[in-house]
Design a protein around this motif. Structure first.
Motif, PDB file in Angstrom:
ATOM      1  N   ARG A  19     -34.110   3.334 -75.584  1.00 25.38           N
ATOM      2  CA  ARG A  19     -34.509   4.759 -76.150  1.00 25.38           C
ATOM      3  C   ARG A  19     -33.616   4.897 -77.338  1.00 25.38           C
ATOM      4  O   ARG A  19     -32.605   4.442 -77.449  1.00 25.38           O
ATOM      5  N   ASP A  20     -34.309   5.757 -77.946  1.00 28.89           N
ATOM      6  CA  ASP A  20     -33.899   6.099 -79.557  1.00 28.89           C
ATOM      7  C   ASP A  20     -32.880   7.460 -79.172  1.00 28.89           C
ATOM      8  O   ASP A  20     -33.339   8.339 -78.304  1.00 28.89           O
ATOM      9  N   ARG A  21     -31.902   7.403 -79.521  1.00 22.59           N
ATOM     10  CA  ARG A  21     -30.703   8.559 -79.502  1.00 22.59           C
ATOM     11  C   ARG A  21     -30.692   9.101 -80.907  1.00 22.59           C
ATOM     12  O   ARG A  21     -30.104   8.466 -81.922  1.00 22.59           O
ATOM     13  N   ALA A  22     -30.945  10.538 -81.050  1.00 19.58           N
ATOM     14  CA  ALA A  22     -31.001  11.092 -82.361  1.00 19.58           C
ATOM     15  C   ALA A  22     -29.731  11.224 -82.768  1.00 19.58           C
ATOM     16  O   ALA A  22     -28.542  11.277 -82.106  1.00 19.58           O
ATOM     17  N   ALA A  23     -29.402  11.442 -84.084  1.00 25.13           N
ATOM     18  CA  ALA A  23     -28.147  11.778 -84.799  1.00 25.13           C
ATOM     19  C   ALA A  23     -27.814  13.358 -84.386  1.00 25.13           C
ATOM     20  O   ALA A  23     -28.464  13.867 -84.070  1.00 25.13           O
ATOM     21  N   ARG A  24     -26.413  13.210 -84.283  1.00 25.23           N
ATOM     22  CA  ARG A  24     -26.135  14.481 -83.636  1.00 25.23           C
ATOM     23  C   ARG A  24     -24.524  14.776 -84.342  1.00 25.23           C
ATOM     24  O   ARG A  24     -23.843  14.015 -84.715  1.00 25.23           O
ATOM     25  N   THR A  25     -24.028  16.123 -83.924  1.00 20.55           N
ATOM     26  CA  THR A  25     -22.524  16.548 -84.314  1.00 20.55           C
ATOM     27  C   THR A  25     -21.898  16.265 -83.119  1.00 20.55           C
ATOM     28  O   THR A  25     -22.195  16.768 -82.149  1.00 20.55           O
ATOM     29  N   GLY A  26     -20.389  15.579 -83.386  1.00 19.11           N
ATOM     30  CA  GLY A  26     -19.740  15.607 -82.122  1.00 19.11           C
ATOM     31  C   GLY A  26     -18.497  16.173 -82.900  1.00 19.11           C
ATOM     32  O   GLY A  26     -18.456  16.703 -83.803  1.00 19.11           O
ATOM     33  N   ARG A  27     -17.400  16.156 -81.717  1.00 20.61           N
ATOM     34  CA  ARG A  27     -16.288  16.631 -82.052  1.00 20.61           C
ATOM     35  C   ARG A  27     -15.114  15.686 -81.681  1.00 20.61           C
ATOM     36  O   ARG A  27     -15.133  14.980 -80.919  1.00 20.61           O
ATOM     37  N   ASN A  28     -14.227  15.433 -82.699  1.00 18.06           N
ATOM     38  CA  ASN A  28     -12.959  14.382 -82.400  1.00 18.06           C
ATOM     39  C   ASN A  28     -12.095  15.469 -81.627  1.00 18.06           C
ATOM     40  O   ASN A  28     -11.411  16.478 -81.962  1.00 18.06           O
ATOM     41  N   PRO A  29     -11.818  14.706 -80.439  1.00 16.01           N
ATOM     42  CA  PRO A  29     -11.139  15.626 -79.386  1.00 16.01           C
ATOM     43  C   PRO A  29      -9.466  15.781 -79.781  1.00 16.01           C
ATOM     44  O   PRO A  29      -8.794  16.470 -79.526  1.00 16.01           O
ATOM     45  N   LYS A  30      -9.018  14.829 -80.593  1.00 15.40           N
ATOM     46  CA  LYS A  30      -7.724  14.868 -80.972  1.00 15.40           C
ATOM     47  C   LYS A  30      -7.514  15.857 -82.104  1.00 15.40           C
ATOM     48  O   LYS A  30      -6.536  16.626 -81.929  1.00 15.40           O
ATOM     49  N   THR A  31      -8.268  16.039 -83.324  1.00 14.23           N
ATOM     50  CA  THR A  31      -8.153  16.789 -84.241  1.00 14.23           C
ATOM     51  C   THR A  31      -8.836  17.972 -83.984  1.00 14.23           C
ATOM     52  O   THR A  31      -8.615  19.168 -84.899  1.00 14.23           O
ATOM     53  N   THR A  42     -15.361  18.383 -86.739  1.00 10.45           N
ATOM     54  CA  THR A  42     -16.520  17.825 -86.275  1.00 10.45           C
ATOM     55  C   THR A  42     -16.936  16.425 -87.117  1.00 10.45           C
ATOM     56  O   THR A  42     -16.362  16.434 -88.173  1.00 10.45           O
ATOM     57  N   VAL A  43     -17.655  15.625 -86.477  1.00 11.56           N
ATOM     58  CA  VAL A  43     -17.991  14.570 -87.016  1.00 11.56           C
ATOM     59  C   VAL A  43     -19.217  14.279 -86.807  1.00 11.56           C
ATOM     60  O   VAL A  43     -20.093  14.804 -85.974  1.00 11.56           O
ATOM     61  N   GLN A  44     -20.358  13.652 -87.849  1.00 14.33           N
ATOM     62  CA  GLN A  44     -21.645  13.148 -87.540  1.00 14.33           C
ATOM     63  C   GLN A  44     -21.826  11.987 -86.830  1.00 14.33           C
ATOM     64  O   GLN A  44     -21.203  11.074 -87.342  1.00 14.33           O
ATOM     65  N   ILE A  45     -22.671  11.722 -85.892  1.00 15.21           N
ATOM     66  CA  ILE A  45     -22.572  10.780 -85.013  1.00 15.21           C
ATOM     67  C   ILE A  45     -24.102  10.337 -85.606  1.00 15.21           C
ATOM     68  O   ILE A  45     -25.208  10.908 -85.356  1.00 15.21           O
ATOM     69  N   LYS A  46     -24.132   8.956 -86.012  1.00 15.79           N
ATOM     70  CA  LYS A  46     -25.185   8.220 -86.616  1.00 15.79           C
ATOM     71  C   LYS A  46     -26.455   8.082 -85.229  1.00 15.79           C
ATOM     72  O   LYS A  46     -26.310   7.853 -84.250  1.00 15.79           O
ATOM     73  N   ALA A  47     -27.832   8.170 -85.585  1.00 14.21           N
ATOM     74  CA  ALA A  47     -29.107   7.853 -84.753  1.00 14.21           C
ATOM     75  C   ALA A  47     -28.682   6.408 -84.297  1.00 14.21           C
ATOM     76  O   ALA A  47     -28.031   5.677 -85.097  1.00 14.21           O
ATOM     77  N   SER A  48     -29.016   6.391 -82.825  1.00 10.01           N
ATOM     78  CA  SER A  48     -29.080   4.622 -82.574  1.00 10.01           C
ATOM     79  C   SER A  48     -29.793   4.362 -81.647  1.00 10.01           C
ATOM     80  O   SER A  48     -30.502   5.425 -80.892  1.00 10.01           O
ATOM     81  N   LYS A  49     -30.033   3.042 -81.045  1.00 21.37           N
ATOM     82  CA  LYS A  49     -30.772   2.783 -79.886  1.00 21.37           C
ATOM     83  C   LYS A  49     -30.148   2.294 -78.823  1.00 21.37           C
ATOM     84  O   LYS A  49     -28.846   1.884 -79.125  1.00 21.37           O
ATOM     85  N   VAL A  50     -30.407   2.879 -77.548  1.00 27.64           N
ATOM     86  CA  VAL A  50     -29.625   2.362 -76.592  1.00 27.64           C
ATOM     87  C   VAL A  50     -30.302   1.954 -75.513  1.00 27.64           C
ATOM     88  O   VAL A  50     -31.435   2.316 -75.248  1.00 27.64           O
ATOM     89  N   ALA A  51     -29.713   0.914 -74.408  1.00 25.02           N
ATOM     90  CA  ALA A  51     -30.689   0.356 -73.345  1.00 25.02           C
ATOM     91  C   ALA A  51     -30.335   1.478 -72.176  1.00 25.02           C
ATOM     92  O   ALA A  51     -29.130   2.021 -71.935  1.00 25.02           O
ATOM     93  N   ALA A  52     -31.417   1.507 -71.445  1.00 30.15           N
ATOM     94  CA  ALA A  52     -31.346   2.337 -70.143  1.00 30.15           C
ATOM     95  C   ALA A  52     -32.048   1.655 -69.251  1.00 30.15           C
ATOM     96  O   ALA A  52     -32.791   0.816 -69.357  1.00 30.15           O
ATOM     97  N   PHE A  53     -31.718   2.113 -68.117  1.00 29.98           N
ATOM     98  CA  PHE A  53     -32.368   1.658 -66.682  1.00 29.98           C
ATOM     99  C   PHE A  53     -32.715   2.446 -65.891  1.00 29.98           C
ATOM    100  O   PHE A  53     -32.078   3.804 -65.855  1.00 29.98           O
ATOM    101  N   LYS A  54     -34.176   2.510 -65.538  1.00 28.46           N
ATOM    102  CA  LYS A  54     -34.618   3.560 -64.658  1.00 28.46           C
ATOM    103  C   LYS A  54     -34.900   2.777 -63.436  1.00 28.46           C
ATOM    104  O   LYS A  54     -35.663   1.908 -63.280  1.00 28.46           O
ATOM    105  N   ALA A  55     -34.330   3.286 -62.156  1.00 33.30           N
ATOM    106  CA  ALA A  55     -34.520   2.867 -60.887  1.00 33.30           C
ATOM    107  C   ALA A  55     -36.023   2.880 -60.325  1.00 33.30           C
ATOM    108  O   ALA A  55     -36.603   4.079 -60.699  1.00 33.30           O
TER     109      ALA A  55
END
Length: 91
Positions: free
Chosen positions: A53-65, A68-81
């Protein structure tokens, strides 16, 4: 269940040595990994499907500081039962 326990279960169910069962498990995971890396789906009727599955780019948050940080788009493996697996889990 960890990998060694799974190997032992495969060995006893298929009447194999643990070495043969380990090789079979490694070959299976390698084949699934290779297919997903190529962009193909792996469908095991009654068990489920491994898909990419394709995961779109998104904005995340550094929990320590809190920054906001930009998280790149990526591909992820997924399992559907599959249906049989869902029924077995819910019985």
């Amino acid at each position: 269940m960890n990998k060694q326990e799974l190997i032992s279960a495969i060995a006893s169910a298929a009447n194999l040595s643990t070495v043969e069962a380990a090789c079979a498990l490694d070959a299976t995971t390698d084949a699934i990994t290779h297919a997903l890396a190529q962009g193909s789906d792996v469908r095991l009727m009654g068990f489920g499907s491994f898909v990419v599955r394709d995961r779109a780019a998104r904005t995340g948050r550094n929990p320590k500081t809190g920054d906001t940080v930009q998280i790149k788009a990526s591909k992820v493996a997924a399992f559907k039962a599959g249906k049989a697996l869902k029924e077995a889990v819910n019985s």
